[in-house]
Every structure is written in C-alpha cells, then in structure tokens.
Write a protein that holds these residues in place. Structure first.
Motif, short mmCIF file in Angstrom:
data_model
loop_
_atom_site.label_atom_id
_atom_site.label_comp_id
_atom_site.label_asym_id
_atom_site.label_seq_id
_atom_site.Cartn_x
_atom_site.Cartn_y
_atom_site.Cartn_z
N ALA A 299 -1.83 -7.66 -11.41
CA ALA A 299 -1.67 -6.49 -10.55
C ALA A 299 -2.72 -6.49 -9.45
O ALA A 299 -2.44 -6.08 -8.31
N PHE A 300 -3.94 -6.97 -9.77
CA PHE A 300 -5.00 -7.07 -8.76
C PHE A 300 -4.57 -7.96 -7.60
O PHE A 300 -4.72 -7.60 -6.43
N PHE A 301 -4.03 -9.14 -7.90
CA PHE A 301 -3.66 -10.06 -6.83
C PHE A 301 -2.47 -9.53 -6.02
O PHE A 301 -2.40 -9.76 -4.81
N TYR A 302 -1.58 -8.83 -6.67
CA TYR A 302 -0.50 -8.17 -5.94
C TYR A 302 -1.09 -7.16 -4.96
O TYR A 302 -0.69 -7.07 -3.79
N ASN A 303 -2.09 -6.43 -5.41
CA ASN A 303 -2.75 -5.44 -4.55
C ASN A 303 -3.50 -6.10 -3.40
O ASN A 303 -3.50 -5.59 -2.28
N VAL A 304 -4.14 -7.24 -3.67
CA VAL A 304 -4.82 -7.97 -2.60
C VAL A 304 -3.82 -8.36 -1.51
O VAL A 304 -4.10 -8.25 -0.31
N MET A 305 -2.65 -8.83 -1.93
CA MET A 305 -1.63 -9.21 -0.95
C MET A 305 -1.22 -8.04 -0.06
O MET A 305 -0.96 -8.21 1.13
N LEU A 306 -1.18 -6.85 -0.64
CA LEU A 306 -0.74 -5.68 0.10
C LEU A 306 -1.85 -5.09 0.96
O LEU A 306 -1.57 -4.30 1.88
N TYR A 309 -6.64 -6.99 4.42
CA TYR A 309 -7.70 -6.70 5.38
C TYR A 309 -8.73 -5.71 4.87
O TYR A 309 -9.72 -5.44 5.55
N ASP A 310 -8.54 -5.18 3.68
CA ASP A 310 -9.43 -4.12 3.16
C ASP A 310 -9.90 -4.46 1.75
O ASP A 310 -9.36 -3.94 0.77
N PRO A 311 -10.90 -5.32 1.62
CA PRO A 311 -11.40 -5.69 0.29
C PRO A 311 -11.86 -4.49 -0.55
O PRO A 311 -11.84 -4.56 -1.78
N SER A 312 -12.25 -3.40 0.11
CA SER A 312 -12.71 -2.24 -0.65
C SER A 312 -11.58 -1.61 -1.47
O SER A 312 -11.82 -0.86 -2.41
N ALA A 313 -10.33 -1.93 -1.11
CA ALA A 313 -9.18 -1.37 -1.83
C ALA A 313 -8.65 -2.29 -2.91
O ALA A 313 -7.78 -1.89 -3.70
N TRP A 314 -9.14 -3.51 -2.99
CA TRP A 314 -8.53 -4.51 -3.86
C TRP A 314 -8.57 -4.12 -5.34
O TRP A 314 -7.62 -4.38 -6.07
N ASN A 315 -9.69 -3.54 -5.78
CA ASN A 315 -9.84 -3.26 -7.20
C ASN A 315 -9.12 -2.00 -7.66
O ASN A 315 -9.01 -1.76 -8.86
N ASN A 316 -8.63 -1.21 -6.74
CA ASN A 316 -7.88 0.00 -7.10
C ASN A 316 -6.41 -0.36 -7.27
O ASN A 316 -5.60 -0.22 -6.35
N ILE A 317 -6.08 -0.81 -8.46
CA ILE A 317 -4.71 -1.31 -8.69
C ILE A 317 -3.74 -0.22 -9.14
O ILE A 317 -2.54 -0.48 -9.27
N PHE A 318 -4.23 1.00 -9.34
CA PHE A 318 -3.35 2.06 -9.85
C PHE A 318 -2.14 2.30 -8.97
O PHE A 318 -1.03 2.51 -9.49
N PRO A 319 -2.27 2.27 -7.62
CA PRO A 319 -1.07 2.53 -6.80
C PRO A 319 0.02 1.47 -6.94
O PRO A 319 1.18 1.75 -6.58
N VAL A 320 -0.31 0.26 -7.42
CA VAL A 320 0.69 -0.81 -7.48
C VAL A 320 1.05 -1.21 -8.89
O VAL A 320 1.96 -2.03 -9.09
N TRP A 321 0.36 -0.68 -9.88
CA TRP A 321 0.53 -1.15 -11.26
C TRP A 321 1.95 -0.96 -11.76
O TRP A 321 2.53 -1.86 -12.38
#
Length: 410
Positions: A299-306, A309-321
């Motif tokens: 889920a983290f890597f899916y979030n990175v793809m989305l 440009y914003d590494p600060s958002a990468w670890n917040n996977i709740f919106p994409v889980w």
C-alpha cells in the motif's frame, strides 16, 4: 489403455527417484552426473567468475550506482543434496523518478554482504536445518536486488537533478540492470545444472515480480524440469502515471513469445496480466502468489506512485489502503479464474513478505498452514493442479481478513 497408463506412471516414478537421489549414483555414474559440485555453505559469485565479457542489451551486470553507492553486482549460491534448485530474487523496493531514485531512496542500492548468510536460522525457506522446510536439501541461487527496477530492467536512465542536490551534476544516471543481472545468473546456472528435477523460482516483494518475469526464461532453459513460481507480496497495484509513463524508464524485458506480450509492455497491461498470460502459456506448471490482505508495504508503494512529488505524504497510506486491498483481491480472483494452474494464499494481517520469515512455518490464518500449502505445491509431481497424494493445493483466503485499524471501506 489401462496398461499404457500404468506403464507411463511407472516410468515417471522411476525417473523421479533416479533424479531425486543423485548421491546414490556415486558408485556407478559419478556423484555429480546430474548436480554441480557446489559447497554446502554460501559462496559469493562475481560477474568475472562467470564470463568477463558478458553483456545483455549492450549492458554489463551492475547495481544502480546512485551517488555514493557501490555499483558492483554479485550473487550467492549454496549446494544441496538433491537434484532440485531454488532460484530466489531478493526484494527491496523500486524507483522510477528523480524523487525516489536520487533524493529519497525507496530501493536497495547495493548487494548485501556474504556475512548476512552466516546464520540463516529462522529465515524461512533459507533455514535449511528446519525439518519442516520443504527446500532444506535443495540447491540455492540467491539473486540480490540493487537496481530499482523489480529485476525487470535493461536500461540506464539519466534522472535530472531538478532540486540541485548533487554538486557538479545536472543529472545522475541510474543503472536499471536487474534483468541484465538475471541473465548473467542464468548463464552460470545453465553451465552447471544439466536437468534439475524441480526448480522453484521465487522472490519476495520486488523479487516476486522478478520471479514472475524470470519464470518463462527458466522454463525455456530447462524444458524437461518441473518448474514452479511463487511470488511473495508482489500483487501489482499501481498508479496511472507510473503505468503510463514512469515504468518505461526500465525497458521491461517481457517474454514476447507469450501471447499478449508480442508488443512488449503496453499501458493497458496490468501487472496481474503478467501472471495470467504466463500461467496460461505454461499450463503444466504451477504458479502462485502470497500476500497479506492489508500489506502495508505494498500500500505504501501504491501511495508513493500517487504522490511522487510529495515524500511527506508517502507514509500516510490510509487514504489508499482500501483501494489497494480491493484491487489486490480482484486481481487474485480474476487470475485464478482465468488460469487453472494458478493459486493464491491471502493471509490475515498487514505484514510484508513471508519467505524469509519465521512466519513461513506459523502462518495458518487462511485455514491451512502456509508451509504445508507450499509443500503441497512442490511435492506432488503426479498431479498438475494439486490433488492427493499430499493434500489439495487450492486457493485459500482468510475468512474475515479484518483491516488492522478499523477502516471503513466503500
């Protein structure tokens, strides 16, 4: 007809026994008629040990060579007692953009040291002293991951230093040579193994994708061997920008002889299509995938793809889980429906990878021991799709699969 079937079955059993016990051939044909003379402790192999002039697509083996990184590639091997071989692809993230190739690394950049193999107790299928390990007597080839391309690439890419963080450079070239490295390893393998009875092609995370893409090449190199493939935590939920653009940085080396792959990778292709097309083309081989239902790393890597440009958002996977979970299930179910020789094991929880973990022996949340499930996959040569003897090899999924944090999914 019955007499012919009985005779054919007898021939299979005799051939199986002949290849499974090479040590007994020492007095007559020589101990190493079918298996190479490799030490039973881990050994590190360098490209020059295989072929100093080796190239694939005009590229030599190597690692990413990111700023300050060691670009030397090597791999590891260990001898066994039976004419069977595990080919394992290491995991370790991926990169496809300046942000995660140059600045905030989301991939392993270098080969691990040989010392990391000094004690493999408790490390899943690598714990060869565990009597429950179905691979304890097999030969092992371990392919490190240090190229950021899930072992699929054969291209060097100059990523722009648009944040001006690398003094003296406007860009930096990352060597996406994962498939080049695999081809070097295959040259070593084919030089030494005549005809393994069984070959288990596998890998974790990024290595699971490597195993899937490598499987057809291993299968073609050893057409008379039983070749299996298990991808651990590599379920291929990706973002549109990555699928339509960034993935081309790697120059994916897709097996174009397989229907559906004639034009190489195309934007309409899902990663699940890789598993489905390959499984359909090799119906006499067993292919499988493992994942937890809420794998936080995938889920983290899916979030990175989305949010590249914003590494600060990468670890917040709740919106994409929830999206990752639903798409993962859909891919697994659709692949199983489309290919009778494919199976999935979906376990409860959010942990990432199992093959190098003690959980390999304790996981049973889908109603069957995972170790037993894998054993049924590789130790039932007389039935392609997994009936007795040895138990039924079937698709299994945790019954409830509750999400870890009480998420409310659509």
């Amino acid at each position: 007809n019955m007499r012919r079937k009985t005779l054919a079955l007898l021939c299979v059993v005799i051939a199986w026994g002949f290849l499974m016990v090479p040590d007994t051939l020492a007095s007559g044909m020589g101990k190493h008629s079918f298996v190479p003379d490799i030490p039973d402790t881990w050994v590190q192999i360098y490209p020059d040990d295989v072929d100093p002039a080796f190239q694939y697509n005009g590229l030599t083996p190597g690692c990413a060579a990111c700023p300050g990184c060691n670009g030397q590639f090597s791999f590891f091997v260990k001898g066994g007692k039976t004419n069977n071989l595990v080919i394992y692809f290491q995991g370790g993230g991926a990169c496809w953009h300046s942000m995660n190739c140059l600045y905030v690394h989301t991939y392993y950049e270098e080969v691990p040291p040989l010392s990391s193999f000094s004690d493999t107790q408790g490390k899943g299928i690598f714990d060869t002293k565990n009597p429950a390990n179905p691979f304890r007597d097999w030969y092992f080839v371990y392919i490190p991951y240090c190229t950021g391309d899930v072992h699929w690439g054969a291209r060097d890419v100059a990523y722009p230093d648009y944040l001006d963080r690398i003094p003296g450079f406007d860009s930096w070239t990352i060597r996406h040579r994962g498939f080049v490295n695999f081809q070097l390893v295959m040259e070593w393998v084919t030089q030494r193994f005549r005809m393994p009875f069984k070959i288990f092609v596998t890998g974790s995370s990024a290595g699971g994708y490597g195993a899937a893409m490598a499987f057809p090449y291993v299968r073609e190199a050893f057409p008379h061997s039983q070749v299996y493939m298990l991808a651990d935590a590599a379920n291929g939920v990706v973002g549109d920008q990555f699928k339509n653009a960034s993935i081309y940085n790697w120059d994916i080396q897709i097996p174009r002889w397989i229907p559906g792959f004639e034009d190489g990778y195309t934007p309409d292709m899902e990663v699940s299509d890789v598993f489905l097309n390959i499984a359909r083309y090799y119906p006499d081989s067993k292919l499988a995938q493992f994942t937890t239902a809420w794998d936080n790393n995938q889920a983290f890597f899916y979030n990175v793809m989305l949010n590249i440009y914003d590494p600060s958002a990468w670890n917040n996977i709740f919106p994409v889980w929830c999206d990752w979970h639903a798409r993962m299930l859909g891919y697994a179910h659709d692949t199983a429906y489309g290919a009778r020789n494919y199976r999935y094991y979906i376990a409860e929880g959010e942990y990432h990878t199992i093959l190098m973990s003690p959980r390999f022996y304790t996981e049973d949340s889908a109603g069957v021991s995972f170790a037993k499930w894998v054993k049924m996959m590789v130790e039932n040569p007389l039935n392609r799709h997994g009936g007795p003897p040895g138990g039924m090899w079937r698709n299994v999924e945790c019954a409830d699969c509750p999400n870890p944090y009480g998420l409310t999914c659509p």
